[in-house]
Enzyme design. Structure first.
Site, PDB file in Angstrom:
ATOM      1  N   HIS A  77       0.796  -1.219  -0.226  1.00 44.67           N
ATOM      2  CA  HIS A  77       0.203  -0.075  -0.062  1.00 44.67           C
ATOM      3  C   HIS A  77       0.865   1.188   0.048  1.00 44.67           C
ATOM      4  O   HIS A  77       1.709   1.527  -1.164  1.00 44.67           O
ATOM      5  CB  HIS A  77      -0.944   0.045   1.279  1.00 44.67           C
ATOM      6  CG  HIS A  77      -2.010   0.905   1.242  1.00 44.67           C
ATOM      7  ND1 HIS A  77      -2.256   1.709   0.317  1.00 44.67           N
ATOM      8  CD2 HIS A  77      -2.927   0.841   2.083  1.00 44.67           C
ATOM      9  CE1 HIS A  77      -3.272   2.615   0.636  1.00 44.67           C
ATOM     10  NE2 HIS A  77      -3.773   2.217   1.715  1.00 44.67           N
ATOM     11  N   HIS A  85      -1.979  -1.872 -10.088  1.00 48.85           N
ATOM     12  CA  HIS A  85      -3.018  -1.396  -9.297  1.00 48.85           C
ATOM     13  C   HIS A  85      -4.163  -2.145  -9.198  1.00 48.85           C
ATOM     14  O   HIS A  85      -4.595  -2.675 -10.095  1.00 48.85           O
ATOM     15  CB  HIS A  85      -3.444   0.131  -9.288  1.00 48.85           C
ATOM     16  CG  HIS A  85      -3.889   1.000  -8.378  1.00 48.85           C
ATOM     17  ND1 HIS A  85      -5.080   0.839  -8.054  1.00 48.85           N
ATOM     18  CD2 HIS A  85      -3.401   1.590  -7.649  1.00 48.85           C
ATOM     19  CE1 HIS A  85      -5.256   1.587  -7.195  1.00 48.85           C
ATOM     20  NE2 HIS A  85      -4.143   1.960  -6.775  1.00 48.85           N
ATOM     21  N   ASP A  97       3.250   5.636  -6.803  1.00 47.04           N
ATOM     22  CA  ASP A  97       4.251   5.555  -6.036  1.00 47.04           C
ATOM     23  C   ASP A  97       5.561   5.592  -7.067  1.00 47.04           C
ATOM     24  O   ASP A  97       6.566   5.337  -6.455  1.00 47.04           O
ATOM     25  CB  ASP A  97       4.244   4.284  -5.103  1.00 47.04           C
ATOM     26  CG  ASP A  97       3.081   4.516  -4.172  1.00 47.04           C
ATOM     27  OD1 ASP A  97       3.226   5.379  -3.415  1.00 47.04           O
ATOM     28  OD2 ASP A  97       2.244   3.434  -3.962  1.00 47.04           O
TER      29      ASP A  97
HETATM   30  C1  COA Z   1      -0.832  -3.014  -6.248  1.00 46.42           C
HETATM   31  C2  COA Z   1      -1.149  -4.433  -6.359  1.00 46.42           C
HETATM   32  C3  COA Z   1      -0.860  -4.927  -4.770  1.00 46.42           C
HETATM   33  C4  COA Z   1      -2.557  -4.655  -6.935  1.00 46.42           C
HETATM   34  O1  COA Z   1      -2.532  -6.422  -6.678  1.00 46.42           O
HETATM   35  P1  COA Z   1      -3.640  -7.065  -7.387  1.00 46.42           P
HETATM   36  O2  COA Z   1      -4.945  -6.160  -7.718  1.00 46.42           O
HETATM   37  O3  COA Z   1      -4.146  -8.265  -6.088  1.00 46.42           O
HETATM   38  O4  COA Z   1      -3.146  -7.914  -8.728  1.00 46.42           O
HETATM   39  P2  COA Z   1      -2.769  -9.237  -8.717  1.00 46.42           P
HETATM   40  O5  COA Z   1      -1.389  -9.337  -7.570  1.00 46.42           O
HETATM   41  O6  COA Z   1      -3.631 -10.178  -8.797  1.00 46.42           O
HETATM   42  O7  COA Z   1      -1.784  -9.308  -9.945  1.00 46.42           O
HETATM   43  C5  COA Z   1      -2.247  -9.706 -11.400  1.00 46.42           C
HETATM   44  C6  COA Z   1      -1.280 -10.431 -12.101  1.00 46.42           C
HETATM   45  O8  COA Z   1      -0.133  -9.386 -12.162  1.00 46.42           O
HETATM   46  C7  COA Z   1       0.865  -9.679 -11.609  1.00 46.42           C
HETATM   47  N1  COA Z   1       1.659  -8.270 -11.032  1.00 46.42           N
HETATM   48  C8  COA Z   1       0.923  -7.431 -10.338  1.00 46.42           C
HETATM   49  N2  COA Z   1       1.437  -6.425 -10.056  1.00 46.42           N
HETATM   50  C9  COA Z   1       2.840  -6.709 -10.498  1.00 46.42           C
HETATM   51  C10 COA Z   1       3.923  -6.005 -10.373  1.00 46.42           C
HETATM   52  N3  COA Z   1       4.052  -4.813  -9.904  1.00 46.42           N
HETATM   53  N4  COA Z   1       5.050  -6.590 -11.054  1.00 46.42           N
HETATM   54  C11 COA Z   1       4.978  -7.586 -11.724  1.00 46.42           C
HETATM   55  N5  COA Z   1       3.842  -8.382 -11.673  1.00 46.42           N
HETATM   56  C12 COA Z   1       2.734  -7.823 -10.943  1.00 46.42           C
HETATM   57  C13 COA Z   1       0.690 -10.778 -10.742  1.00 46.42           C
HETATM   58  O9  COA Z   1       1.853 -11.553 -10.364  1.00 46.42           O
HETATM   59  C14 COA Z   1      -0.303 -11.440 -11.478  1.00 46.42           C
HETATM   60  O10 COA Z   1       0.041 -12.294 -12.330  1.00 46.42           O
HETATM   61  P3  COA Z   1      -0.706 -13.651 -12.714  1.00 46.42           P
HETATM   62  O11 COA Z   1      -1.918 -13.366 -13.141  1.00 46.42           O
HETATM   63  O12 COA Z   1       0.360 -14.435 -13.483  1.00 46.42           O
HETATM   64  O13 COA Z   1      -0.627 -14.304 -11.443  1.00 46.42           O
HETATM   65  C15 COA Z   1       0.153  -5.302  -7.170  1.00 46.42           C
HETATM   66  O14 COA Z   1       0.080  -4.739  -8.449  1.00 46.42           O
HETATM   67  C16 COA Z   1       1.525  -4.963  -6.327  1.00 46.42           C
HETATM   68  O15 COA Z   1       2.043  -5.641  -5.493  1.00 46.42           O
HETATM   69  N6  COA Z   1       2.141  -3.811  -7.199  1.00 46.42           N
HETATM   70  C17 COA Z   1       3.647  -3.532  -6.431  1.00 46.42           C
HETATM   71  C18 COA Z   1       3.404  -2.818  -5.297  1.00 46.42           C
HETATM   72  C19 COA Z   1       2.763  -1.229  -5.442  1.00 46.42           C
HETATM   73  O16 COA Z   1       3.448  -0.613  -6.229  1.00 46.42           O
HETATM   74  N7  COA Z   1       1.938  -0.991  -4.541  1.00 46.42           N
HETATM   75  C20 COA Z   1       1.162   0.370  -4.635  1.00 46.42           C
HETATM   76  C21 COA Z   1      -0.171   0.378  -5.088  1.00 46.42           C
HETATM   77  S1  COA Z   1      -0.573   2.117  -5.118  1.00 46.42           S
END
Ligand code: COA
Length: 436
Positions: free
Chosen positions: A268, A307, A363
């Protein structure tokens, strides 16, 4: 039959049910009438991590993730970032409309006159180790304010709520600055009422022996814009924590501390700190392709990308990229920007990221700006918490006056044992580590 209905046939009983559809939603409680027999509790919906569940009706923030749109109370974020100050936007988020001149003057006066902290706050701070994370100090100190303002428990009184809201918005930068000064061993600086919200925060962070702190106006405006961009983001993890804890009628200091704790996690608000660590690890532009390859092979995530809601470019990231240029005009270019731009360029062309609709989020660039302004990475989430306090409070207030809201209490699908036979301790087999 009305078109705005959903007809469901339960194949267990062959019975058909018609549920109303309102605002593109069916009410989860309407499923409860669907039973396989008289002893059945009724059908529930299962939605871990709330992927498809609206937990409230809200008029605060609108997001269209597919098209990359963000609006506060109906105003596009780009317009607010260009024309307003952060406190003007705070007023909008809390009261629903932009203030006129005299309303804004009074509001700024009120917030400015709530920036002082009770002297005991210094003692809470002094109890922390010198290397404590500023975010942990912030969370604990905000919770500790509950001991200073016991009147805050009277959450059903609108006037009392407003007083706590002003206190929290006013004091958040003061606590944030204190947590920073504690971590570097500098004496605390008192607020200066001649300064704007952002300038005063800079004053409390960076004033040394000069009689009056003078903020660089470009940097102060950049910080104010960053505050606007971070002020609210509808039902995210920390807003949900605020509403959930607030729904038990805990006081707003404790609920805000819970929301700030939710914000501290790397998935987050902690993500921008992680972005900087990642850029450090990459080291130079040439190493970007190898890093992307590693991420695609499942070794870690590209921090600052992806996101839950935005499946397009985060509109805030665009404004932040523009703000970065203004800041670098004053501070000089942060070399990490070149690595970030290269990372973005390659990722946006790569099938892995394109297919999953992974774009830079808020971010991705904010950490680089903060670092250029002189903030340590540990302070980044604290910088996020200051403006987001406004969003949390707007969500909290809306939740409290919503007649449909009750204490938040989800259901579960129980998958554990039932009514087991108790064994005396000498008769029990060892619990294998693999079970945990
Ligand atoms: C923000 C976040 C938690 C959203 O997660 P979510 O909606 O639950 O999405 P998921 O984790 O289901 O991701 C969907 C797919 O994209 C991939 N993915 C998501 N974010 C990714 C990233 N930053 N880098 C690489 N792969 C990513 C996942 O591994 C998943 O792949 P799969 O379908 O092969 O399993 C996630 O994108 C993340 O961890 N990002 C990095 C942290 C970040 O920048 N957070 C700030 C948010 S404002």
């Amino acid at each position: 039959m009305s078109k705005d209905t959903l007809t469901i046939t339960d194949n267990r009983t062959s019975q058909t049910y018609t549920l109303p559809i309102e605002k593109g939603t069916v009410r989860a409680m309407d499923f409860r009438q669907i039973k396989s027999g008289p002893d059945d509790f009724g059908l529930m919906t299962y939605d871990p991590a709330f992927l498809n569940t609206a937990s409230c009706q809200s008029q605060v923030t609108f997001i269209d993730g597919e098209h990359g749109i963000l609006e506060y109370r109906g105003y596009p974020i780009e317009v607010l970032a260009e024309h307003c100050t952060f406190l003007e936007v705070a007023y909008l988020l809390l009261f629903g409309d932009l203030p006129n001149e005299s309303e804004l003057r009074n509001w700024v006066y009120e917030i400015t006159h709530h920036t002082m902290l009770h002297e005991t706050t210094k003692k809470f701070m002094e109890g922390f180790r010198h290397d404590a994370h500023p975010m942990a100090m912030l969370v604990s100190s905000v919770a500790a304010l509950s001991t200073v303002y016991p009147d805050a428990r009277n959450i059903h009184d609108a006037g009392n709520r407003l007083l706590q809201i002003k206190r929290l918005i006013g004091k958040m930068p003061s606590i944030a600055a204190m947590s920073y000064r504690h971590s570097v061993g500098f004496p605390y600086v008192y607020p200066d009422n001649d300064l704007t919200y952002a300038e005063n925060f800079m004053n409390m962070l960076w004033k040394m022996v000069e009689p009056k702190y003078v903020a660089n106006p470009l940097l102060a405006r950049a910080l104010d814009i960053l505050f606007i961009l971070h002020a609210d983001h509808e039902q995210n993890c920390s807003a949900n924590a605020m509403r959930s804890v607030g729904s038990s009628h805990a006081d707003p200091y404790l609920a805000t501390a819970a929301a700030a704790a939710a914000l501290s996690g790397p998935l987050h608000g902690g993500a921008n700190e992680e972005v900087l660590k990642m850029l450090d690890e990459i080291g130079s532009k040439e190493n970007v392709p190898a890093y992307i390859k590693k991420v695609k092979e499942g070794h870690g995530k590209l921090m600052g990308f992806g996101h839950r809601i935005y499946k397009n470019y985060d509109p805030r990231a665009k404004i932040i990229k523009w703000t970065a240029e203004q800041v670098f005009g004053v501070t000089g270019r942060n070399p990490k920007l070149d690595i970030a731009i290269e990372l973005e360029r390659i990722a946006l062309e790569d099938d892995y990221f394109v297919k999953r609709k992974l774009y830079p989020n808020v971010d991705f660039y904010s950490g680089i700006i903060y670092q250029a302004m002189g903030f340590k990475p540990e302070m980044f989430t604290v910088l996020f918490a200051i403006p987001r306090t406004v969003g949390w409070l707007a969500q909290w207030q809306e939740m409290l006056v919503d007649p449909e809201q009750k204490i938040a209490r989800p259901r579960q699908i129980y998958t554990g044992h039932r009514t087991r036979q108790f064994l005396r301790i000498e008769k029990r087999a060892p619990v294998t580590a693999a079970k945990h």
